[in-house]
Design a protein around this motif. Structure first.
Motif, PDB file in Angstrom:
ATOM      1  N   UNK A  55      -4.083  40.735  27.504  1.00 44.86           N
ATOM      2  CA  UNK A  55      -3.556  41.915  26.816  1.00 44.86           C
ATOM      3  C   UNK A  55      -2.462  42.648  27.586  1.00 44.86           C
ATOM      4  N   UNK A  56      -1.946  42.028  28.634  1.00 47.71           N
ATOM      5  CA  UNK A  56      -0.855  42.637  29.398  1.00 47.71           C
ATOM      6  C   UNK A  56      -0.019  41.524  30.028  1.00 47.71           C
ATOM      7  N   UNK A  57       1.115  41.912  30.560  1.00 42.37           N
ATOM      8  CA  UNK A  57       2.037  40.932  31.129  1.00 42.37           C
ATOM      9  C   UNK A  57       1.459  40.314  32.394  1.00 42.37           C
ATOM     10  N   UNK A  58       1.107  39.046  32.306  1.00 43.54           N
ATOM     11  CA  UNK A  58       0.661  38.265  33.455  1.00 43.54           C
ATOM     12  C   UNK A  58       1.204  36.847  33.294  1.00 43.54           C
ATOM     13  N   UNK A  59       1.189  36.111  34.391  1.00 44.12           N
ATOM     14  CA  UNK A  59       1.512  34.682  34.354  1.00 44.12           C
ATOM     15  C   UNK A  59       0.231  33.921  34.643  1.00 44.12           C
ATOM     16  N   UNK A  60      -0.101  32.998  33.769  1.00 47.02           N
ATOM     17  CA  UNK A  60      -1.264  32.137  33.929  1.00 47.02           C
ATOM     18  C   UNK A  60      -0.723  30.741  34.209  1.00 47.02           C
ATOM     19  N   UNK A  61      -0.898  30.286  35.449  1.00 46.81           N
ATOM     20  CA  UNK A  61      -0.255  29.060  35.907  1.00 46.81           C
ATOM     21  C   UNK A  61      -1.317  28.100  36.423  1.00 46.81           C
ATOM     22  N   UNK A  62      -1.284  26.870  35.907  1.00 45.17           N
ATOM     23  CA  UNK A  62      -2.277  25.885  36.305  1.00 45.17           C
ATOM     24  C   UNK A  62      -1.744  24.881  37.304  1.00 45.17           C
ATOM     25  N   UNK A  63      -2.582  24.533  38.274  1.00 41.51           N
ATOM     26  CA  UNK A  63      -2.288  23.412  39.163  1.00 41.51           C
ATOM     27  C   UNK A  63      -2.519  22.123  38.378  1.00 41.51           C
ATOM     28  N   UNK A  64      -2.014  21.016  38.876  1.00 41.12           N
ATOM     29  CA  UNK A  64      -2.267  19.724  38.252  1.00 41.12           C
ATOM     30  C   UNK A  64      -3.778  19.507  38.171  1.00 41.12           C
ATOM     31  N   UNK A  65      -4.278  19.169  36.980  1.00 38.97           N
ATOM     32  CA  UNK A  65      -5.713  18.953  36.811  1.00 38.97           C
ATOM     33  C   UNK A  65      -6.496  20.175  36.372  1.00 38.97           C
ATOM     34  N   UNK A  66      -5.825  21.291  36.103  1.00 37.60           N
ATOM     35  CA  UNK A  66      -6.508  22.497  35.615  1.00 37.60           C
ATOM     36  C   UNK A  66      -6.696  22.373  34.103  1.00 37.60           C
ATOM     37  N   UNK A  67      -7.940  22.413  33.648  1.00 39.10           N
ATOM     38  CA  UNK A  67      -8.267  22.198  32.242  1.00 39.10           C
ATOM     39  C   UNK A  67      -9.077  23.390  31.729  1.00 39.10           C
ATOM     40  N   UNK A  68      -8.633  23.971  30.611  1.00 46.38           N
ATOM     41  CA  UNK A  68      -9.394  25.018  29.926  1.00 46.38           C
ATOM     42  C   UNK A  68     -10.024  24.376  28.699  1.00 46.38           C
ATOM     43  N   UNK A  69     -11.351  24.441  28.602  1.00 47.30           N
ATOM     44  CA  UNK A  69     -12.119  23.708  27.603  1.00 47.30           C
ATOM     45  C   UNK A  69     -12.787  24.682  26.635  1.00 47.30           C
ATOM     46  N   UNK A  70     -12.467  24.538  25.345  1.00 41.50           N
ATOM     47  CA  UNK A  70     -13.068  25.393  24.320  1.00 41.50           C
ATOM     48  C   UNK A  70     -14.462  24.959  23.907  1.00 41.50           C
ATOM     49  N   UNK A  71     -14.943  23.846  24.438  1.00 41.01           N
ATOM     50  CA  UNK A  71     -16.302  23.409  24.138  1.00 41.01           C
ATOM     51  C   UNK A  71     -16.516  22.978  22.701  1.00 41.01           C
ATOM     52  N   UNK A  72     -15.432  22.847  21.937  1.00 44.03           N
ATOM     53  CA  UNK A  72     -15.545  22.408  20.549  1.00 44.03           C
ATOM     54  C   UNK A  72     -15.950  23.485  19.576  1.00 44.03           C
ATOM     55  N   UNK A  73     -16.030  24.756  20.052  1.00 43.84           N
ATOM     56  CA  UNK A  73     -16.522  25.780  19.131  1.00 43.84           C
ATOM     57  C   UNK A  73     -15.774  27.110  19.149  1.00 43.84           C
ATOM     58  N   UNK A  74     -14.661  27.201  19.879  1.00 44.60           N
ATOM     59  CA  UNK A  74     -13.922  28.467  19.852  1.00 44.60           C
ATOM     60  C   UNK A  74     -12.477  28.306  20.341  1.00 44.60           C
ATOM     61  N   UNK A  75     -11.664  29.317  20.004  1.00 48.90           N
ATOM     62  CA  UNK A  75     -10.298  29.388  20.526  1.00 48.90           C
ATOM     63  C   UNK A  75     -10.370  29.547  22.039  1.00 48.90           C
ATOM     64  N   UNK A  76      -9.299  29.149  22.720  1.00 43.97           N
ATOM     65  CA  UNK A  76      -9.340  29.203  24.181  1.00 43.97           C
ATOM     66  C   UNK A  76      -8.666  30.466  24.719  1.00 43.97           C
ATOM     67  N   UNK A  77      -7.421  30.726  24.309  1.00 47.63           N
ATOM     68  CA  UNK A  77      -6.696  31.906  24.798  1.00 47.63           C
ATOM     69  C   UNK A  77      -6.085  32.645  23.614  1.00 47.63           C
ATOM     70  N   UNK A  78      -6.248  33.961  23.599  1.00 39.96           N
ATOM     71  CA  UNK A  78      -5.546  34.815  22.636  1.00 39.96           C
ATOM     72  C   UNK A  78      -4.655  35.755  23.440  1.00 39.96           C
TER      73      UNK A  78
END
Length: 133
Positions: A55-78
């Protein structure tokens, strides 16, 4: 001139690190601690947590191999903040829904966001823009 440049670099805050070993084990925990303008770095690993709200200005930066998993039941990032950057992450498993606009990354009522160099696998929508500028 070099001294001024080095002094400026020394004042830059370190990124908020998300990793399986800490100091933050979830993106949500790092977001709660990070002020506007901060960088949140996600180390390699698979992270499954409830939908992440930015909800504010940030940078979300992943290293190689960083995985965000929704588990098959929800949105991941809003994203609801302006000037957000999301880069270098893999988003997986939002699952399908015909009742909600389930996306890996949903930008709603926000703008000036940068979403690049990410991978999307098994997502109903990869990136969904709603009232975004």
């Amino acid at each position: 001139m070099l001294v001024i440049a080095l002094a400026a670099l020394a004042q830059l805050p370190a990124p908020y690190l998300v990793s399986p070993a800490g100091p933050y084990r979830t993106v949500t925990a790092a977001l709660a601690a990070a002020p506007a303008g901060a960088t949140i770095r996600v180390a390699a690993g698979r992270y499954r947590e409830p939908t992440i709200i930015i909800d504010r200005q940030v940078s979300l930066v992943g290293d190689s191999g960083a995985v965000l998993d929704g588990g098959g039941d929800h949105a991941i990032v809003i994203v609801r903040g302006y000037g957000v950057t999301i880069r270098g992450l893999e988003f997986v498993n939002t699952g399908m829904s015909y009742r909600e606009d389930r996306a890996a990354v949903r930008v709603a009522d926000a703008g000036r966001c940068t979403i690049d160099h990410n991978r999307f696998t098994g997502t109903f929508f990869a990136i969904y823009l709603a009232r975004a500028t």
